[in-house]
Design an enzyme around this catalytic site. Structure first.
Site, PDB file in Angstrom:
ATOM      1  N   GLY A 132       0.841  -1.186   0.000  1.00 23.24           N
ATOM      2  CA  GLY A 132       0.000   0.000   0.000  1.00 23.24           C
ATOM      3  C   GLY A 132       0.878   1.238   0.000  1.00 23.24           C
ATOM      4  O   GLY A 132       1.420   1.628  -1.031  1.00 23.24           O
ATOM      5  N   GLY A 343     -26.841  13.958  17.645  1.00 23.50           N
ATOM      6  CA  GLY A 343     -27.457  12.895  18.439  1.00 23.50           C
ATOM      7  C   GLY A 343     -27.961  11.766  17.566  1.00 23.50           C
ATOM      8  O   GLY A 343     -27.285  11.328  16.638  1.00 23.50           O
ATOM      9  N   GLU A 367      -3.767   7.228  -0.861  1.00 21.76           N
ATOM     10  CA  GLU A 367      -2.621   8.037  -1.316  1.00 21.76           C
ATOM     11  C   GLU A 367      -1.520   8.108  -0.254  1.00 21.76           C
ATOM     12  O   GLU A 367      -0.704   9.023  -0.264  1.00 21.76           O
ATOM     13  CB  GLU A 367      -3.046   9.454  -1.708  1.00 21.76           C
ATOM     14  CG  GLU A 367      -4.327   9.573  -2.498  1.00 21.76           C
ATOM     15  CD  GLU A 367      -4.478   8.570  -3.630  1.00 21.76           C
ATOM     16  OE1 GLU A 367      -3.511   7.857  -3.951  1.00 21.76           O
ATOM     17  OE2 GLU A 367      -5.565   8.471  -4.192  1.00 21.76           O
TER      18      GLU A 367
END
Length: 368
Positions: A132, A343, A367
């Site tokens: 990666g 909420g 990236e």
């Protein structure tokens, strides 16, 4: 709080802000409930209107058919685009600027110029299962065979591949004097040996998918090689710099939208007899969010100005990475606070805070 933008950047900011608010945001919930898709006529309309306001090939010089904008102008545009969810802002073409210097005349005519005109669309086949951020760990190979190269490898997270007609494939040279060096190749969709393994489902709902592809003994002519053997990593770093500052800008836009929406809700939501904006717990969350957005925007804008000033490339690489790191982390924190302020509503997919809470997470990952 404003930043001393030049008149041209301010004009782009106002024009794109209006386009995002009037044309894109109204389609967010529809896209969310339909796997990121909106009707074709609406999507085509977004592309057409984007082009009408000049939002096209913004990083490409005018002599090559682009808008020729400065990096600061591009960052201002990207910030406004970041205010819409479901990747609806991906409605204009922007050819990566590194291609203009890297590609041969044949490649310019075959892929790059058609890409600039919006007639062809690329996707990047770089990431792998075990590679990666550490791009050098890729296992994909390119072996020279006469006037051709034989490409092999498996590529993950090939973003927008379902909308692209060609890949930019990164591999290591398998043998010869440049063995182990990185190289990029143009590979057309439909080339024999290219197959899609699967299209994973991701946290976000985007019409642009991220499939996994296998390249098995894919034969491409040597003229498809971008630059020389060994140039590939330099081109990828150039692309990473461009993408990272863009991510930083879009995260600033998302944060600004979240602060605006959460503030408006807090002023209207009554709890225990008064608006929740009167409670310090909410005020602290909004104050921290505004402070962090201001810092992220300053960092991103200044980085863009440094790019325009042609600061040393190593300094620029670090600055783009720093801006991306800080802005993406800030946006994630602000999204979390926005969900809390809304909420139960903030946990509904029809709510902007819920969508950004999911979508912004990837900005801390892709990236690099």
């Amino acid at each position: 709080m404003s930043y001393p933008l030049p008149p041209s950047a301010r004009a782009w900011q106002e024009k794109v802000r209006r386009f995002v608010r009037e044309e894109l945001i109204p389609w967010e919930v529809h896209a969310e409930m339909n796997n990121g898709e909106i009707p074709k006529e609406a999507r085509d309309g977004h592309f057409r209107k984007a082009r009408e306001i000049g939002l096209h090939a913004i990083s490409v010089p005018k002599e090559h058919g682009g808008a020729g904008l400065s990096m600061l102008e591009q960052v201002v545009i990207q910030e406004e685009i970041g205010k819409v969810t479901n990747a609806l802002g991906w409605c204009y073409h922007s050819t990566p600027p590194w291609m203009l210097d890297a590609c041969s005349p044949y490649q310019m005519e075959t892929w790059v110029k058609p890409n600039v005109r919006g007639e062809r669309h690329e996707c990047y086949a770089i990431t792998e299962e075990d590679a990666g951020s550490d791009v050098d760990a890729i296992k994909a190979t390119a072996r020279r065979d006469g006037d051709d190269y034989i490409l092999n490898g498996e590529k993950w997270h090939v973003t927008s591949a379902n909308h692209a007609d060609h890949f930019i494939f990164q591999a290591k040279i398998a043998d010869g004097p440049h063995k182990g060096a990185h190289c990029l190749f143009f590979v057309d969709q439909g080339t024999p040996g290219v197959s899609i393994l699967r299209t994973p489902a991701y946290t976000h709902n985007y019409a642009a998918h991220h499939p996994i592809y296998r390249f098995e003994n894919v034969r491409v002519p040597a003229r498809n090689r971008i630059g020389e053997e060994g140039d590939g990593m330099g081109f990828t770093y150039d692309w990473f710099r461009y993408e990272r500052i863009g991510i930083a800008a879009r995260c600033c836009g998302a944060a600004a939208r979240l602060i605006e929406e959460a503030t408006a809700f807090a002023k209207e939501r009554i709890a225990f007899g008064q608006p929740i904006s009167n409670y310090q717990a909410v005020q602290f969350m909004l104050a921290d969010s505004v402070t962090e957005l201001w810092a992220a925007r300053l960092m991103t804008y200044r980085t863009a100005e440094e790019v325009d000033a042609k600061v040393d490339v190593k300094v620029s690489h670090a600055q783009c990475s720093i801006a991306k790191l800080y802005a993406s982390e800030v946006a994630n924190k602000i999204a979390d606070r926005a969900v809390q302020i809304f909420g139960g509503r903030g946990y509904m997919r029809e709510n902007v805070a819920e969508r950004f809470y999911r979508e912004l997470r990837v900005d801390r990952i892709w990236e690099g």
